[in-house]
Design an enzyme around this catalytic site. Sequence first.
Site, PDB file in Angstrom:
ATOM      1  N   CYS A 163       8.683   1.449 -21.231  1.00 29.76           N
ATOM      2  CA  CYS A 163       8.559   0.889 -22.583  1.00 29.76           C
ATOM      3  C   CYS A 163       9.563  -0.257 -22.732  1.00 29.76           C
ATOM      4  CB  CYS A 163       8.798   1.891 -23.698  1.00 29.76           C
ATOM      5  SG  CYS A 163       7.629   3.233 -23.724  1.00 29.76           S
ATOM      6  N   ARG A 181       7.699  -3.288 -18.039  1.00 27.27           N
ATOM      7  CA  ARG A 181       8.253  -1.956 -18.290  1.00 27.27           C
ATOM      8  C   ARG A 181       7.196  -0.959 -18.764  1.00 27.27           C
ATOM      9  NH1 ARG A 181      13.815  -2.050 -18.756  1.00 27.27           N
ATOM     10  NH2 ARG A 181      13.731  -0.057 -19.823  1.00 27.27           N
ATOM     11  N   TRP A 232       4.619   2.540 -22.333  1.00 28.86           N
ATOM     12  CA  TRP A 232       4.174   3.331 -21.178  1.00 28.86           C
ATOM     13  C   TRP A 232       4.099   4.753 -21.718  1.00 28.86           C
ATOM     14  CZ3 TRP A 232       5.764   7.512 -18.234  1.00 28.86           C
ATOM     15  CH2 TRP A 232       5.132   7.661 -16.997  1.00 28.86           C
ATOM     16  N   ASN A 237      11.849   4.174 -26.927  1.00 34.19           N
ATOM     17  CA  ASN A 237      11.686   4.322 -25.475  1.00 34.19           C
ATOM     18  C   ASN A 237      12.393   5.608 -25.089  1.00 34.19           C
ATOM     19  OD1 ASN A 237      11.674   4.019 -22.685  1.00 34.19           O
ATOM     20  ND2 ASN A 237      13.372   2.569 -22.680  1.00 34.19           N
ATOM     21  N   GLY A 238      11.725   6.486 -24.337  1.00 34.46           N
ATOM     22  CA  GLY A 238      12.346   7.751 -23.933  1.00 34.46           C
ATOM     23  C   GLY A 238      11.514   8.930 -24.407  1.00 34.46           C
ATOM     24  N   GLU A 256       7.646   3.329   3.266  1.00 32.82           N
ATOM     25  CA  GLU A 256       7.656   2.227   2.301  1.00 32.82           C
ATOM     26  C   GLU A 256       6.346   1.422   2.389  1.00 32.82           C
ATOM     27  OE1 GLU A 256       9.224   1.609  -0.209  1.00 32.82           O
ATOM     28  OE2 GLU A 256       9.048  -0.514  -0.616  1.00 32.82           O
ATOM     29  N   GLU A 316       0.511   2.033  -4.303  1.00 34.99           N
ATOM     30  CA  GLU A 316       0.761   1.620  -5.684  1.00 34.99           C
ATOM     31  C   GLU A 316       0.114   0.289  -6.028  1.00 34.99           C
ATOM     32  OE1 GLU A 316       4.849   0.864  -6.773  1.00 34.99           O
ATOM     33  OE2 GLU A 316       5.343   0.130  -4.788  1.00 34.99           O
ATOM     34  N   HIS A 334       1.497  17.076  15.533  1.00 36.84           N
ATOM     35  CA  HIS A 334       1.626  18.415  14.946  1.00 36.84           C
ATOM     36  C   HIS A 334       0.660  18.619  13.780  1.00 36.84           C
ATOM     37  CE1 HIS A 334       5.010  19.176  17.525  1.00 36.84           C
ATOM     38  NE2 HIS A 334       5.509  17.997  17.176  1.00 36.84           N
ATOM     39  N   LYS A 355       8.020  -0.384 -14.541  1.00 34.02           N
ATOM     40  CA  LYS A 355       9.097  -0.804 -13.655  1.00 34.02           C
ATOM     41  C   LYS A 355      10.288   0.134 -13.712  1.00 34.02           C
ATOM     42  CE  LYS A 355      11.076  -3.853 -10.979  1.00 34.02           C
ATOM     43  NZ  LYS A 355      10.568  -3.837  -9.604  1.00 34.02           N
TER      44      LYS A 355
HETATM   45  C1  F6R Z   1       8.038   1.217  -5.919  1.00 34.06           C
HETATM   46  C2  F6R Z   1       9.087   1.261  -6.909  1.00 34.06           C
HETATM   47  C3  F6R Z   1       9.581   2.584  -7.348  1.00 34.06           C
HETATM   48  C4  F6R Z   1      11.094   2.524  -7.621  1.00 34.06           C
HETATM   49  C5  F6R Z   1      11.590   3.843  -8.221  1.00 34.06           C
HETATM   50  C6  F6R Z   1      13.085   3.839  -8.458  1.00 34.06           C
HETATM   51  O1  F6R Z   1       7.703  -0.085  -5.577  1.00 34.06           O
HETATM   52  O2  F6R Z   1       9.521   0.254  -7.392  1.00 34.06           O
HETATM   53  O3  F6R Z   1       9.275   3.584  -6.443  1.00 34.06           O
HETATM   54  O4  F6R Z   1      11.756   2.257  -6.424  1.00 34.06           O
HETATM   55  O5  F6R Z   1      10.933   4.078  -9.438  1.00 34.06           O
HETATM   56  O6  F6R Z   1      13.448   2.808  -9.314  1.00 34.06           O
HETATM   57  P1  F6R Z   1      14.941   2.317  -9.422  1.00 34.06           P
HETATM   58  O7  F6R Z   1      15.310   1.668  -8.157  1.00 34.06           O
HETATM   59  O8  F6R Z   1      14.955   1.379 -10.588  1.00 34.06           O
HETATM   60  O9  F6R Z   1      15.770   3.548  -9.682  1.00 34.06           O
END
Ligand code: F6R
Length: 624
Positions: A2, A27, A79, A105-106, A493, A500, A516, A619
């Site tokens: 948010c 966000r 969000w 937010n929260g 990764e 995603e 395995h 984000k």
């Molecule tokens: C994937 C991604 C997420 C963040 C995760 C942690 O591309 O961005 O998996 O890495 O939500 O976020 P931070 O680093 O902000 O704690």
Amino acid sequence: MCGIVGYVGDRQALDVVLEGLARLEYRGYDSAGIALVTGDPRATGLTTEKRAGKLAVLAGVLAEQAPPPSTTGIGHTRWATHGAPNDRNAHPHLDCTGRIAVIHNGIIENFSGLRAELQERGHVLVSETDTEVVAHLLEEVLVADGTGTWVDLAESVRRVARRLKGAFTLVVVDADQPDVVVGARRSSPLVVGRGDGENFLASDVTAFIAHTRRAIELGQDQVVELRRDRVQITSFDGSAAVVTEYEVDWDVAAAEKAGYEHFMLKEIAEQPRAVADTLIGRIDARGGLVLDEMRLSDADLREVDKILIVACGTAYHAGLIAKYAIEHWTRIPCEVEIASEFRYRDPILDRQTLVIAISQSGETMDTLMAVRHAREQHAQVLAICNTNGSTIPRESDAVLYTHAGPEIGVAATKTFLTQVVAVYLVALYLAQVRGTKYADEVREVIAELAVLPEKVEKVLETMEPVRELARSLVDARTVLFLGRHVGYPVALEGALKLKELAYMHAEGFPAGELKHGPIALIEEGMPVVVTVPSPRGRGVLHDKMISNIAEVRARGARTIVLAEEGDESVVDLADVLVRVPPTPTLLAPVVTTVPLQVLAYELAVARGFDVDQPRNLAKSVTVE
Ligand code: F6R
């Protein structure tokens, strides 16, 4: 999670708020809304508009039907947590009289009890959100106090905030108290932007960086009263707070696309700079490491007998890479844990434990909770973070900032590479302080770190085969990623990025584990991406990987092989061969991750998805 904006000044608040929301949309982007104090009698002095969907939907509505002029306003991009992403649940939420507007937010954890109480007292709640209770609680203080005493908005917010449990940033306006916006913060971000004759509030500085670089981060359990010419910050109990203003060291250009089609593409391209900037100032004239800003004494670091890394998602993958470097260079045992699991398994921590929390945003609630748990157990906590002044570094004993600049694309790219570089710095520093590496050995690694930006640049210049490959994978159902040693987190990764962004099923495996069980997945033509360790490193790792490629190939896999320039052993085993510059084994993830980011980006674009704002994501994940 948010995005929140507030403004008081002389400009049209609607313009400032919409511009801020556009910058914060990363966000959360399932609905958006605004509230303006307009004095418009048709709308109790408050004009609100909110819509499900991206900000553009709301902006379209507002363009067709312009609200009355206003210089005080708030805005929200959501969000969803409580309640589906529809118009009704979008923020702002109003009280029964329609005079008070709240954005949030929260998560307010005690909302259901409060909601029942409010309904019993005759309030009508129209949404399914936890947020709406706040508007009605404020109404009880401001409108129906019953004592006849006038209460100002900041005081009413303080009173209500004291009743709330959970994590929240709240921003509130009251039609009867124009020219003031009040914000409250507990475990969720809120920053004040100081202007001349105008002030701003936002979830992060990108929302107002076009107007001012002077910022104040609100502390835990603080309330801010924002007026045109004054900012007053108090604790929830009303006592004055100690406030530190700082200057943001990047400008609006850093938060814009600069001609790139997507933020993610720009951020991938910025990686050489981001890596270089993260190294700047940390290497002294003699090639040794200086991490003065880390705030942990060398004596404390010598006492450390165990390292625990906590992080989520991509940052967790950086942590997995860190483990190899830390254990190899320092010989201190190191564990890596997904932050959301950490405190529930009752980890064994004490004063000699160094907990490293990795988080680009510094606001990830799961990581923050792990940090708090670690500190309660008297462990020392070092944060690795990209966001100045955010909650995780503030609540940690020490911090090492990565200097990636703002990352707007929801998928982490440049922040990941800089996290990896930062953990190398921490590991080397520990080795230097504890004497597990000689000074010349530390200098050798530092020299290798210093040439990483060039190598990443080189990888970026040779990505055409990866783009071509992406086009050929558009219809693939599953992509597997294999790695060994530090290549294993790289595989994880690569798979995460593909899931995603391109919404494709992808899995990362340690290559040796395949036999395995997972090897049963391999069928004719299935793409398998393999990161091959350097043949110049530990030979056995390289050779085992070659056998693993042969195994999947024999079962029909289409092998996409990432290998060092000059490694000829892979040529016959690769259906597609991607070359990366020779790099020492432990540092290789900084170069080998880049083609996987490009692959995911290109596949997502080819499949027609929104790369910067993938579905269901946000984000900064500020809820547990
Ligand atoms: C994937 C991604 C997420 C963040 C995760 C942690 O591309 O961005 O998996 O890495 O939500 O976020 P931070 O680093 O902000 O704690």
